[in-house]
Design a protein around this motif. Structure first.
Motif, PDB file in Angstrom:
ATOM      1  N   ARG A  75      -7.420  45.767  10.050  1.00 59.01           N
ATOM      2  CA  ARG A  75      -7.082  46.271   8.721  1.00 59.01           C
ATOM      3  C   ARG A  75      -6.242  45.236   7.976  1.00 59.01           C
ATOM      4  NH1 ARG A  75      -9.449  48.208   5.397  1.00 59.01           N
ATOM      5  NH2 ARG A  75      -9.995  50.099   6.471  1.00 59.01           N
ATOM      6  N   LYS A  76      -5.263  44.654   8.642  1.00 62.58           N
ATOM      7  CA  LYS A  76      -4.430  43.622   8.002  1.00 62.58           C
ATOM      8  C   LYS A  76      -5.274  42.439   7.558  1.00 62.58           C
ATOM      9  CE  LYS A  76      -0.291  44.521  10.694  1.00 62.58           C
ATOM     10  NZ  LYS A  76       0.560  43.982  11.769  1.00 62.58           N
ATOM     11  N   ALA A  77      -6.181  42.016   8.415  1.00 63.24           N
ATOM     12  CA  ALA A  77      -7.008  40.847   8.110  1.00 63.24           C
ATOM     13  C   ALA A  77      -7.982  41.118   6.971  1.00 63.24           C
ATOM     14  CB  ALA A  77      -7.775  40.408   9.356  1.00 63.24           C
ATOM     15  N   CYS A  78      -8.479  42.336   6.881  1.00 64.95           N
ATOM     16  CA  CYS A  78      -9.511  42.668   5.893  1.00 64.95           C
ATOM     17  C   CYS A  78      -8.952  43.182   4.575  1.00 64.95           C
ATOM     18  CB  CYS A  78     -10.450  43.726   6.456  1.00 64.95           C
ATOM     19  SG  CYS A  78     -11.391  43.165   7.866  1.00 64.95           S
ATOM     20  N   GLY A  79      -7.750  43.729   4.614  1.00 62.99           N
ATOM     21  CA  GLY A  79      -7.171  44.315   3.408  1.00 62.99           C
ATOM     22  C   GLY A  79      -7.508  45.786   3.288  1.00 62.99           C
ATOM     23  N   LYS A  80      -6.782  46.450   2.404  1.00 64.03           N
ATOM     24  CA  LYS A  80      -6.897  47.913   2.292  1.00 64.03           C
ATOM     25  C   LYS A  80      -8.196  48.395   1.672  1.00 64.03           C
ATOM     26  CE  LYS A  80      -4.301  48.294  -2.051  1.00 64.03           C
ATOM     27  NZ  LYS A  80      -5.296  48.858  -2.924  1.00 64.03           N
ATOM     28  N   ASP A  81      -8.902  47.537   0.925  1.00 66.46           N
ATOM     29  CA  ASP A  81     -10.117  47.965   0.241  1.00 66.46           C
ATOM     30  C   ASP A  81     -11.392  47.713   1.039  1.00 66.46           C
ATOM     31  OD1 ASP A  81      -8.699  48.871  -1.993  1.00 66.46           O
ATOM     32  OD2 ASP A  81      -8.658  46.859  -2.846  1.00 66.46           O
ATOM     33  N   PHE A  82     -11.278  47.100   2.205  1.00 68.12           N
ATOM     34  CA  PHE A  82     -12.446  46.803   3.039  1.00 68.12           C
ATOM     35  C   PHE A  82     -12.784  48.022   3.879  1.00 68.12           C
ATOM     36  CE2 PHE A  82     -14.642  45.012   6.726  1.00 68.12           C
ATOM     37  CZ  PHE A  82     -15.516  44.124   6.123  1.00 68.12           C
ATOM     38  N   ILE A  83     -14.051  48.412   3.915  1.00 74.99           N
ATOM     39  CA  ILE A  83     -14.472  49.594   4.680  1.00 74.99           C
ATOM     40  C   ILE A  83     -14.650  49.208   6.154  1.00 74.99           C
ATOM     41  CG2 ILE A  83     -16.316  51.287   5.030  1.00 74.99           C
ATOM     42  CD1 ILE A  83     -16.800  51.150   1.995  1.00 74.99           C
ATOM     43  N   ILE A  84     -13.957  49.911   7.015  1.00 79.75           N
ATOM     44  CA  ILE A  84     -14.089  49.712   8.462  1.00 79.75           C
ATOM     45  C   ILE A  84     -14.681  50.991   9.054  1.00 79.75           C
ATOM     46  CG2 ILE A  84     -12.909  49.303  10.652  1.00 79.75           C
ATOM     47  CD1 ILE A  84     -10.725  47.830   9.049  1.00 79.75           C
ATOM     48  N   ILE A  85     -15.863  50.856   9.661  1.00 81.05           N
ATOM     49  CA  ILE A  85     -16.531  51.999  10.301  1.00 81.05           C
ATOM     50  C   ILE A  85     -16.469  51.788  11.805  1.00 81.05           C
ATOM     51  CG2 ILE A  85     -18.681  53.287  10.540  1.00 81.05           C
ATOM     52  CD1 ILE A  85     -19.497  52.167   7.779  1.00 81.05           C
ATOM     53  N   PHE A  86     -16.013  52.809  12.522  1.00 80.53           N
ATOM     54  CA  PHE A  86     -15.936  52.747  13.982  1.00 80.53           C
ATOM     55  C   PHE A  86     -16.854  53.816  14.556  1.00 80.53           C
ATOM     56  CE2 PHE A  86     -14.439  53.479  18.215  1.00 80.53           C
ATOM     57  CZ  PHE A  86     -13.951  52.258  18.640  1.00 80.53           C
ATOM     58  N   ARG A  87     -17.722  53.410  15.468  1.00 88.80           N
ATOM     59  CA  ARG A  87     -18.611  54.381  16.120  1.00 88.80           C
ATOM     60  C   ARG A  87     -17.904  54.904  17.368  1.00 88.80           C
ATOM     61  NH1 ARG A  87     -24.266  55.678  15.645  1.00 88.80           N
ATOM     62  NH2 ARG A  87     -25.020  56.630  17.561  1.00 88.80           N
ATOM     63  N   LEU A 131      -7.598  55.889  15.816  1.00 89.67           N
ATOM     64  CA  LEU A 131      -8.446  55.074  14.949  1.00 89.67           C
ATOM     65  C   LEU A 131      -8.051  55.232  13.489  1.00 89.67           C
ATOM     66  CD1 LEU A 131     -11.867  55.732  16.687  1.00 89.67           C
ATOM     67  CD2 LEU A 131     -10.682  53.519  16.549  1.00 89.67           C
ATOM     68  N   GLU A 132      -7.811  56.466  13.084  1.00 88.94           N
ATOM     69  CA  GLU A 132      -7.377  56.695  11.707  1.00 88.94           C
ATOM     70  C   GLU A 132      -6.029  56.015  11.462  1.00 88.94           C
ATOM     71  OE1 GLU A 132      -7.371  60.230   8.493  1.00 88.94           O
ATOM     72  OE2 GLU A 132      -6.499  60.766  10.429  1.00 88.94           O
ATOM     73  N   ASP A 133      -5.112  56.158  12.404  1.00 87.37           N
ATOM     74  CA  ASP A 133      -3.792  55.523  12.276  1.00 87.37           C
ATOM     75  C   ASP A 133      -3.894  54.005  12.199  1.00 87.37           C
ATOM     76  OD1 ASP A 133      -2.699  58.055  12.413  1.00 87.37           O
ATOM     77  OD2 ASP A 133      -2.053  57.871  14.502  1.00 87.37           O
ATOM     78  N   ALA A 134      -4.920  53.446  12.851  1.00 85.89           N
ATOM     79  CA  ALA A 134      -5.102  51.991  12.863  1.00 85.89           C
ATOM     80  C   ALA A 134      -5.780  51.481  11.590  1.00 85.89           C
ATOM     81  CB  ALA A 134      -5.910  51.582  14.090  1.00 85.89           C
ATOM     82  N   GLY A 135      -6.254  52.405  10.747  1.00 77.87           N
ATOM     83  CA  GLY A 135      -6.817  51.991   9.476  1.00 77.87           C
ATOM     84  C   GLY A 135      -8.318  52.093   9.333  1.00 77.87           C
ATOM     85  N   VAL A 136      -8.983  52.785  10.269  1.00 74.71           N
ATOM     86  CA  VAL A 136     -10.429  52.975  10.153  1.00 74.71           C
ATOM     87  C   VAL A 136     -10.711  53.824   8.915  1.00 74.71           C
ATOM     88  CG1 VAL A 136     -12.365  54.210  11.224  1.00 74.71           C
ATOM     89  CG2 VAL A 136     -10.974  52.654  12.576  1.00 74.71           C
ATOM     90  N   THR A 137     -11.752  53.464   8.178  1.00 71.62           N
ATOM     91  CA  THR A 137     -12.115  54.156   6.942  1.00 71.62           C
ATOM     92  C   THR A 137     -13.054  55.320   7.202  1.00 71.62           C
ATOM     93  OG1 THR A 137     -12.089  51.955   5.944  1.00 71.62           O
ATOM     94  CG2 THR A 137     -12.888  53.745   4.578  1.00 71.62           C
ATOM     95  N   ILE A 138     -14.005  55.135   8.132  1.00 69.87           N
ATOM     96  CA  ILE A 138     -15.031  56.136   8.450  1.00 69.87           C
ATOM     97  C   ILE A 138     -15.228  56.148   9.961  1.00 69.87           C
ATOM     98  CG2 ILE A 138     -17.489  56.754   8.221  1.00 69.87           C
ATOM     99  CD1 ILE A 138     -17.446  55.185   5.532  1.00 69.87           C
ATOM    100  N   ILE A 139     -15.376  57.333  10.532  1.00 65.71           N
ATOM    101  CA  ILE A 139     -15.733  57.447  11.947  1.00 65.71           C
ATOM    102  C   ILE A 139     -17.191  57.884  12.030  1.00 65.71           C
ATOM    103  CG2 ILE A 139     -15.331  58.637  14.139  1.00 65.71           C
ATOM    104  CD1 ILE A 139     -12.372  58.846  13.360  1.00 65.71           C
ATOM    105  N   ASN A 140     -17.996  57.034  12.652  1.00 60.09           N
ATOM    106  CA  ASN A 140     -19.408  57.311  12.901  1.00 60.09           C
ATOM    107  C   ASN A 140     -19.461  57.993  14.265  1.00 60.09           C
ATOM    108  OD1 ASN A 140     -22.074  56.735  14.095  1.00 60.09           O
ATOM    109  ND2 ASN A 140     -22.434  55.608  12.208  1.00 60.09           N
TER     110      ASN A 140
END
Length: 158
Positions: free
Chosen positions: A4-16, A39-48
Motif C-alpha cells: 500500500r505504501k509503495a502503490c499509494g492510496k489510490d491504487f487498487i489492490i485485490i487479494f484473492r 488484509l483490510e488493515d493492511a490496505g487491501v481495496t477488494i477481497i476476491n
C-alpha cells in the motif's frame, strides 16, 4: 502495508482469499475472518473470495457445480460484517443473469468471471444489447482453458 505504501492510496489492490479450502487441515472460518480483517488493515481495496484449491477433491469449477454455487460463502463473510471493503464472488459465474442475481441478492459487491470471456469475448456486449440467447456459454469443461494452461499451452475455449 508495504505494498500500500509503495502503490499509494489510490491504487487498487485485490487479494484473492480462499474462503473455503476444501482440503484436509485447511483454514478454519475463524482463521479466514482474521485474515480478511488483517488484509483490510493492511490496505487491501477488494477481497476476491476464492473457493478451493486445485488439489481439492471437491469440484469447484466443473460442470457439475451449480452456477454461482459458492456465492453463499461470500455472502456469509459480508453478512458477518467482518470487513468493509468490497467482496468479489467467484466460481461458476458464467452468465450475466447469474452475476446479476448474485449482486442483486446482496451476496457480493462484485463478481469475477474469467472462462466465460474465453467462451465468448462479446458476452458483455451481447448481454447489454439483450442478445443473451446468442452468448456462447462456458460449460465448464476445462479442456481448452485449464488443461491447456496447466501444460503451458495458450488458454482458449472449445
Amino acid at each position: 502495508t508495504e505494498t500500500r505504501k509503495a502503490c499509494g492510496k489510490d491504487f487498487i489492490i485485490i487479494f484473492r482469499l480462499s474462503m473455503l479450502d476444501l482440503v484436509k487441515d485447511g483454514s478454519s472460518w475463524e482463521e479466514i475472518k482474521t485474515l480478511a480483517q488483517a488484509l483490510e488493515d493492511a490496505g487491501v481495496t477488494i477481497i476476491n473470495t476464492g473457493i478451493g484449491w486445485h488439489e481439492a477433491r471437491i469440484p469447484t469449477i466443473a460442470t457439475s457445480v451449480p452456477r454461482g454455487g459458492f456465492a453463499w460463502v461470500t455472502k456469509k463473510l459480508r453478512d458477518e460484517k467482518i470487513v468493509s471493503v468490497p467482496l468479489c464472488a467467484t466460481n461458476r459465474i458464467n452468465a450475466p443473469t447469474t452475476a446479476e442475481s448474485i449482486l442483486s441478492s446482496g451476496s457480493a459487491d462484485l463478481v469475477s468471471m474469467a472462462r466465460p470471456f474465453l467462451a465468448d469475448p462479446d458476452i458483455v456486449k451481447k448481454s447489454r444489447e439483450g442478445r443473451e440467447d446468442e452468448i456462447n456459454t462456458c460449460i465448464a469443461c476445462n479442456q481448452a482453458c485449464l488443461d491447456h494452461a496447466f501444460v503451458g499451452k495458450t488458454a482458449s475455449c472449445l
